[in-house]
Design a protein around this motif. Structure first.
Motif, PDB file in Angstrom:
ATOM      1  N   ASP A  42      21.212 -98.339 -10.818  1.00  6.62           N
ATOM      2  CA  ASP A  42      20.083 -98.896 -10.076  1.00  6.62           C
ATOM      3  C   ASP A  42      18.980 -97.851  -9.962  1.00  6.62           C
ATOM      4  N   SER A  43      18.065 -97.835 -10.896  1.00  3.92           N
ATOM      5  CA  SER A  43      17.001 -96.847 -10.898  1.00  3.92           C
ATOM      6  C   SER A  43      15.832 -97.258 -10.008  1.00  3.92           C
ATOM      7  N   VAL A  44      15.871 -98.461  -9.433  1.00  2.00           N
ATOM      8  CA  VAL A  44      14.763 -98.961  -8.620  1.00  2.00           C
ATOM      9  C   VAL A  44      14.825 -98.427  -7.194  1.00  2.00           C
ATOM     10  N   THR A  45      16.007 -98.450  -6.580  1.00  3.91           N
ATOM     11  CA  THR A  45      16.112 -98.103  -5.167  1.00  3.91           C
ATOM     12  C   THR A  45      16.023 -96.603  -4.905  1.00  3.91           C
ATOM     13  N   GLY A  46      16.225 -95.779  -5.895  1.00  9.94           N
ATOM     14  CA  GLY A  46      16.072 -94.339  -5.683  1.00  9.94           C
ATOM     15  C   GLY A  46      17.349 -93.641  -5.309  1.00  9.94           C
ATOM     16  N   LYS A  47      17.338 -92.951  -4.189  1.00  8.65           N
ATOM     17  CA  LYS A  47      18.445 -92.094  -3.792  1.00  8.65           C
ATOM     18  C   LYS A  47      19.768 -92.846  -3.703  1.00  8.65           C
ATOM     19  N   TYR A  48      20.834 -92.096  -3.927  1.00  3.76           N
ATOM     20  CA  TYR A  48      22.183 -92.644  -3.938  1.00  3.76           C
ATOM     21  C   TYR A  48      23.059 -91.747  -3.082  1.00  3.76           C
ATOM     22  N   ALA A  49      23.763 -92.312  -2.131  1.00  5.75           N
ATOM     23  CA  ALA A  49      24.689 -91.544  -1.304  1.00  5.75           C
ATOM     24  C   ALA A  49      26.082 -91.682  -1.892  1.00  5.75           C
ATOM     25  N   LEU A  50      26.679 -90.550  -2.243  1.00  3.31           N
ATOM     26  CA  LEU A  50      28.024 -90.564  -2.817  1.00  3.31           C
ATOM     27  C   LEU A  50      29.026 -91.115  -1.813  1.00  3.31           C
ATOM     28  N   PRO A  51      29.782 -92.137  -2.169  1.00  2.00           N
ATOM     29  CA  PRO A  51      30.784 -92.662  -1.243  1.00  2.00           C
ATOM     30  C   PRO A  51      32.024 -91.773  -1.167  1.00  2.00           C
ATOM     31  N   GLU A  52      32.225 -90.927  -2.162  1.00  2.00           N
ATOM     32  CA  GLU A  52      33.389 -90.053  -2.197  1.00  2.00           C
ATOM     33  C   GLU A  52      33.154 -88.806  -1.340  1.00  2.00           C
ATOM     34  N   THR A  53      34.252 -88.157  -0.977  1.00  2.00           N
ATOM     35  CA  THR A  53      34.164 -86.863  -0.317  1.00  2.00           C
ATOM     36  C   THR A  53      33.865 -85.819  -1.393  1.00  2.00           C
ATOM     37  N   LEU A  54      32.871 -84.989  -1.147  1.00  2.00           N
ATOM     38  CA  LEU A  54      32.415 -84.033  -2.142  1.00  2.00           C
ATOM     39  C   LEU A  54      32.614 -82.599  -1.663  1.00  2.00           C
ATOM     40  N   THR A  55      33.182 -81.782  -2.545  1.00  2.00           N
ATOM     41  CA  THR A  55      33.272 -80.334  -2.340  1.00  2.00           C
ATOM     42  C   THR A  55      32.582 -79.680  -3.524  1.00  2.00           C
ATOM     43  N   VAL A  56      31.707 -78.721  -3.257  1.00  2.00           N
ATOM     44  CA  VAL A  56      30.950 -78.055  -4.313  1.00  2.00           C
ATOM     45  C   VAL A  56      31.303 -76.570  -4.308  1.00  2.00           C
ATOM     46  N   SER A  57      31.686 -76.072  -5.494  1.00  2.00           N
ATOM     47  CA  SER A  57      32.042 -74.660  -5.664  1.00  2.00           C
ATOM     48  C   SER A  57      31.204 -74.058  -6.787  1.00  2.00           C
ATOM     49  N   ILE A  58      31.066 -72.750  -6.750  1.00  2.00           N
ATOM     50  CA  ILE A  58      30.410 -72.008  -7.832  1.00  2.00           C
ATOM     51  C   ILE A  58      31.397 -70.987  -8.369  1.00  2.00           C
ATOM     52  N   MET A  59      31.475 -70.883  -9.695  1.00  3.60           N
ATOM     53  CA  MET A  59      32.335 -69.882 -10.334  1.00  3.60           C
ATOM     54  C   MET A  59      31.547 -68.590 -10.486  1.00  3.60           C
ATOM     55  N   ILE A  60      32.092 -67.513  -9.944  1.00  3.83           N
ATOM     56  CA  ILE A  60      31.480 -66.193 -10.062  1.00  3.83           C
ATOM     57  C   ILE A  60      32.555 -65.227 -10.528  1.00  3.83           C
ATOM     58  N   ASN A  61      32.358 -64.668 -11.708  1.00  8.68           N
ATOM     59  CA  ASN A  61      33.301 -63.710 -12.282  1.00  8.68           C
ATOM     60  C   ASN A  61      34.730 -64.246 -12.295  1.00  8.68           C
ATOM     61  N   GLY A  62      34.892 -65.517 -12.660  1.00  5.00           N
ATOM     62  CA  GLY A  62      36.220 -66.109 -12.780  1.00  5.00           C
ATOM     63  C   GLY A  62      36.825 -66.583 -11.480  1.00  5.00           C
ATOM     64  N   ASN A  69      31.878 -78.084   1.685  1.00 11.12           N
ATOM     65  CA  ASN A  69      33.271 -78.506   1.794  1.00 11.12           C
ATOM     66  C   ASN A  69      33.389 -79.876   2.457  1.00 11.12           C
ATOM     67  N   HIS A  70      33.882 -80.838   1.701  1.00 11.35           N
ATOM     68  CA  HIS A  70      34.223 -82.177   2.199  1.00 11.35           C
ATOM     69  C   HIS A  70      33.072 -82.875   2.921  1.00 11.35           C
ATOM     70  N   ILE A  71      31.933 -83.018   2.258  1.00  8.82           N
ATOM     71  CA  ILE A  71      30.857 -83.803   2.854  1.00  8.82           C
ATOM     72  C   ILE A  71      30.946 -85.236   2.327  1.00  8.82           C
ATOM     73  N   THR A  72      30.455 -86.176   3.103  1.00  9.84           N
ATOM     74  CA  THR A  72      30.439 -87.579   2.695  1.00  9.84           C
ATOM     75  C   THR A  72      29.028 -88.125   2.834  1.00  9.84           C
ATOM     76  N   ASP A  73      28.755 -89.202   2.121  1.00 11.34           N
ATOM     77  CA  ASP A  73      27.442 -89.860   2.139  1.00 11.34           C
ATOM     78  C   ASP A  73      26.309 -88.895   1.811  1.00 11.34           C
ATOM     79  N   ALA A  74      26.564 -87.966   0.923  1.00  7.09           N
ATOM     80  CA  ALA A  74      25.534 -86.992   0.536  1.00  7.09           C
ATOM     81  C   ALA A  74      24.594 -87.620  -0.483  1.00  7.09           C
TER      82      ALA A  74
END
Length: 159
Positions: A42-62, A69-74
């Motif tokens: 749906d490219s018309v309505t714009g923003k999308y809130a993820l229904p899943e629980t989201l955790t975001v990590s960055i890899m630094i030197n392995g 950590n565990h955000i919802t509706d982002a």
């Protein structure tokens, strides 16, 4: 004696007001990559809130470091970028089971602001590749990551 005190106070006031150099230094010296979430269906309505629980990590030197950590509706997030690497590896974990990975290739651009403010680091986004579990596509909408509030990247998720 009174004249000396008044002269001293006048000099002190002039000195204190002269110290205001007018520079607008950034207190926060990290430029954040602003990412917005969108639906590929749906490219018309714009923003999308993820229904899943989201955790975001960055890899630094392995080693991975959890940033979110565990955000919802982002419907988006802001991520710091590496000053020393030319490619950041960002891992999106959904419901602690499925993952997508972004590989953000960028140039680090030191910018000398002033003697008072020092140097800040900007980034130029070159390309973003990704896995495709939940991510359909990724587009760079503003290539330079600076201190402005504008969105840099759009991630389109499969619904």
């Amino acid at each position: 004696m009174k004249g000396k005190i008044l002269t001293f106070l006048a000099i002190a006031v002039m000195t204190l007001t002269a110290c205001d150099n007018g520079y607008d230094c950034h207190l926060e010296n990290t430029a954040y990559n602003r990412i917005g979430f969108y639906s590929s269906a749906d490219s018309v309505t714009g923003k999308y809130a993820l229904p899943e629980t989201l955790t975001v990590s960055i890899m630094i030197n392995g080693t991975d470091s959890i940033l979110v950590n565990h955000i919802t509706d982002a419907d988006g997030l802001q991520l710091p970028m590496s000053y020393t690497n030319s490619c950041d590896t960002v891992i999106f974990s959904y419901n602690d089971a499925i993952t997508d990975t972004l590989y953000v290739a960028h140039e680090n651009i030191p910018y000398y602001q002033s003697m008072e403010c020092g140097t800040v680091m900007y980034h130029k986004l070159d390309s973003i590749t990704h896995t495709s579990r939940f991510i359909d596509s990724v587009s760079i909408v503003q290539q330079y990551v600076k201190f402005d509030p504008n969105e840099n990247v759009k991630i389109y998720f499969i619904e």
